[in-house]
Design a protein around this motif. Structure first.
Motif, short mmCIF file in Angstrom:
data_model
loop_
_atom_site.label_atom_id
_atom_site.label_comp_id
_atom_site.label_asym_id
_atom_site.label_seq_id
_atom_site.Cartn_x
_atom_site.Cartn_y
_atom_site.Cartn_z
N PHE A 1 0.80 -1.14 0.01
CA PHE A 1 0.05 0.12 0.07
C PHE A 1 0.81 1.23 0.11
N ASN B 1 -3.90 0.49 -2.64
CA ASN B 1 -3.26 -0.91 -2.89
C ASN B 1 -2.63 -1.02 -4.17
N GLN C 1 -12.12 -2.82 -0.46
CA GLN C 1 -11.47 -2.15 -1.59
C GLN C 1 -12.52 -1.36 -2.30
#
Length: 704
Positions: free
Chosen positions: A130, A144, A166
């Motif tokens: 990340f 990410n 996400q």
């Protein structure tokens, strides 16, 4: 609409996916963004808590799991190890976030929208990397490397346990995280000073104090009364408005806590007596229908409840003109008087009381004659000794004499049960009070005491709680104490203190959480635990975590006892809802601070449920003892002794004895003749002033 978290695929499937993420992304046409310049700087030697801007809650390993694939969620910040993350540099401006709790790293199992954030063993794949993208106000977004997407709280939820996923980078508040650095701060704030109250009414009071100092900054102030946490306020506040109970007498104090979770020692105590909300001079009606029946040397009284213009709060039982017990509750209509003399006539009366101390007249007397022999559990109770200090811990010597600790006077007394003679065998060096419940607490002797005469003691020092042993030679303690275990956090309350040798020859130690619930779940910290050590202080090779910790997730345990099967039972103070009796297993997690008894997040996997709970008003139980597989529990606030039979792994046929007869009960221990020793703790048990008490050491003769 976003779909819920999908469980991770098997390891074999995952291996194939991992290869796809690392190499063929460009072939698939996926563009991975190049790291942008970022002002966010992290210390890879420190630990961080990540706090979401939208919810104010921390990124957390759900259910304190340690396995691959465990879900990551948000949870109310407590700075536990499961909320602490270390940034591991992957190069190119990317980091892996490694859990202090599990040693695993944050991981997305796919590049799809809504993929759930999990933890997984560190393999440094791009799905575990990340970068930190700045947002306004000092917050960052976690993007990410494999997907280019942001760590996001599902559906903007503010609930504990909400899933993290996400989602394309929108910059929303639910994608923004504050990095709170913890690893560099191990210094506790100073104790708050000058606590004072104002605006006292029958329902509220304002508590104020002078600010603590800290090398980084005070994040919170935690307000307590008598060891029970009432509320917390931000570190910028120097007062709190508190809800109180009419008629209560409470000792208020405050602790300071910094962002790293370091907790100060407590402020001085300020005592309040809360007024009633309305004047009440009318007493309850006199109880009627009083009956008395004898079963051996035990008498059971029953009566019809009284009435009152405001409300009955309890009843007082008078035997032969002297009050011998009390019970609480408006609807209560029975009392058991145990340990009476055989073939003896007794006369009883009952009166009711209300919250303002108004008492009814005495009921009509009722007489009863006891049987010729004891037919119940408690056959007799006699006063073996009195003391002006608090008899906290107690143990028997092989010759039948008794040793007990005087908590605030810091010495140990030998009692001869045959004559009642008392002799001080010595003072414990380096002992200190806490202006609360610290001092010289649990004591024990090993089974081989006759051959190797050590007396084991747990006591508070000026800096910590510790376990030591001292030689017992010529009837006195000799030489300097040998420190077996140090560094157990101390505070005004929640010091634990009980010692018990197990049938395995190991010494078991009950430690409180030091008024910092986070420590109870931190297996590297000795607070809020049952510990297990060898008699010389070394750690047994079969302990579950490689240190002294045997079980964890405890608030303030003060009772330890082994049954005939060699199993360890533990008694633990709750905060304000319920106390609990636990059956301890190796490596077990008993849930505090997320779970109090059966209240709170107790259904989380991995938490072990108590075998029995008690409302704090009927409990606040300290010591326990087991005789013939019956568990005896001595209670302080409840002012009674419970007796429960151990059946398998459960507690059955629970009874109450000595309810209000001797007041607050602290220690209960088996005696050499198959009975019990019992101590009281009625005066001065919430300060560290020596010899300001009037206590008793009781000998209890048991029946069946």
């Amino acid at each position: 609409m976003r779909v819920p978290f999908v469980k991770r695929k098997s390891t074999a499937r995952r291996s194939r996916l991992r290869a796809a993420w690392v190499v063929p992304l460009a072939i698939a046409g996926i563009v991975v963004p190049v790291p942008a310049a970022s002002a966010a700087v992290v210390d890879t030697n420190a630990s961080y808590v990540l706090v979401n801007r939208n919810s104010g809650k921390a990124l957390d390993v759900y259910n304190l799991a340690t396995n691959d694939g465990a879900r990551i969620s948000q949870y109310t910040r407590n700075d536990g190890a499961w909320q602490q993350w270390q940034f591991v540099d992957s190069g190119g401006g990317y980091y892996r976030l490694k859990s202090r709790h599990s040693g695993k790293v944050l991981d997305f199992p796919s590049t799809a929208d809504r993929a759930g954030l999990i933890q997984w063993s560190d393999h440094n794949g791009t799905n575990q990397q990340f970068r930190l993208a700045d947002s306004a106000g000092g917050f960052v977004r976690l993007l990410n490397r494999a997907s280019g997407k942001a760590v996001d709280v599902l559906d903007f939820s503010t609930a504990d346990g909400a899933q993290l996923i996400q989602w394309p980078d929108t910059g929303g508040a639910n994608q923004q995280w504050q990095l709170v650095k913890l690893g560099a701060d191990t210094t506790s704030p100073t104790a708050p000073a000058n606590p004072r109250t104002s605006n006292l009414t029958c329902s509220s009071v304002t508590l104020s104090w002078s600010a603590s100092t800290d090398d980084v900054g005070v994040a919170f102030y935690d307000i307590y009364h008598d060891g029970q946490q009432m509320t917390s306020v931000p570190g910028s506040s120097l007062s709190a408005n508190l809800t109180v109970v009419p008629g209560a007498t409470w000792g208020l104090y405050v602790n300071a806590r910094d962002a790293a979770g370091n907790v100060s020692q407590a402020s001085p105590t300020v005592t309040i007596t809360v007024p009633q909300c309305q004047a009440d001079t009318q007493p309850p009606t006199t109880p009627t229908g009083v009956t008395a029946t004898a079963a051996g040397t035990t008498v059971t009284l029953r009566w019809s409840p009284s009435t009152d213009n405001v409300g009955v709060t309890g009843y007082e039982i008078v035997r032969g003109g002297v009050q011998v017990g009390s019970v609480t509750g408006a609807a209560t209509g029975s009392f058991t008087d145990s340990g009476l003399t055989a073939n003896t006539r007794y006369e009883y009366q009952v009166r009711a009381r209300d919250a303002q101390g108004n008492r009814s007249g005495l009921s009509a007397p009722v007489a009863v004659t006891t049987g010729s022999a004891c037919a119940t559990a408690i056959c007799a109770v006699t006063v073996a000794a009195t003391d002006t200090d608090l008899p906290w811990g107690l143990t028997s010597l092989p010759d039948g004499q008794v040793l007990y600790s005087r908590r605030d006077a810091f010495d140990i007394v030998r009692l001869n049960p045959a004559t009642g003679a008392k002799t001080s065998i010595g003072r414990v060096p380096n002992a200190a009070g806490t202006d609360g419940e610290g001092g010289v607490m649990g004591i024990a002797v090993a089974p081989d005491f006759a051959a190797d005469p050590w007396v084991y003691v747990m006591h508070t020092s000026p800096t910590d709680n510790r376990v030591v042993r001292l030689r017992y030679t010529g009837g006195v303690l000799t030489g300097a104490p040998q420190v077996l275990l140090a560094g157990i956090p101390r505070n005004k309350y929640h010091n634990g203190g009980r010692l018990r040798f197990g049938p395995d020859g190991k010494l078991y130690v009950a430690t409180g959480d030091g008024q910092n619930g986070t420590w109870a779940q931190d297996r590297t910290n000795l607070a809020g635990k049952v510990l297990r050590i060898n008699p010389d202080g070394t750690v047994p090779a079969d302990n579950p975590f490689g240190n002294a910790v045997w079980s964890y997730g405890h608030r303030n345990p003060q009772g330890l006892a082994f049954d005939s099967q060699g199993r360890l039972w533990e008694q633990e103070f709750g905060n304000s809802v319920m106390d609990e009796t636990n059956l301890i297993v190796r490596g077990g997690n008993y849930g505090w601070p997320r779970c109090e008894g059966t209240s709170g997040s107790c259904a989380e996997p991995g938490f072990i449920a108590p075998k029995r709970t008690y409302p704090t008003a009927e409990g606040s139980c300290s010591g326990i003892a087991i005789v013939r597989d019956a568990l005896y529990i001595a209670c302080l606030r409840g002012a009674r002794m419970y007796r429960a039979e151990i059946s398998g792994s459960e507690l059955v046929n629970v009874q109450q004895h000595l309810n209000g007869t001797y007041g607050r009960l602290r220690a209960v221990e088996p005696s050499a003749d198959g009975g019990l020793w019992l101590t009281t703790s009625n005066l001065g048990d919430k300060d560290s002033v020596p010899n300001n008490s009037n206590e008793r050491v009781l000998k209890v003769t048991l029946g069946r």
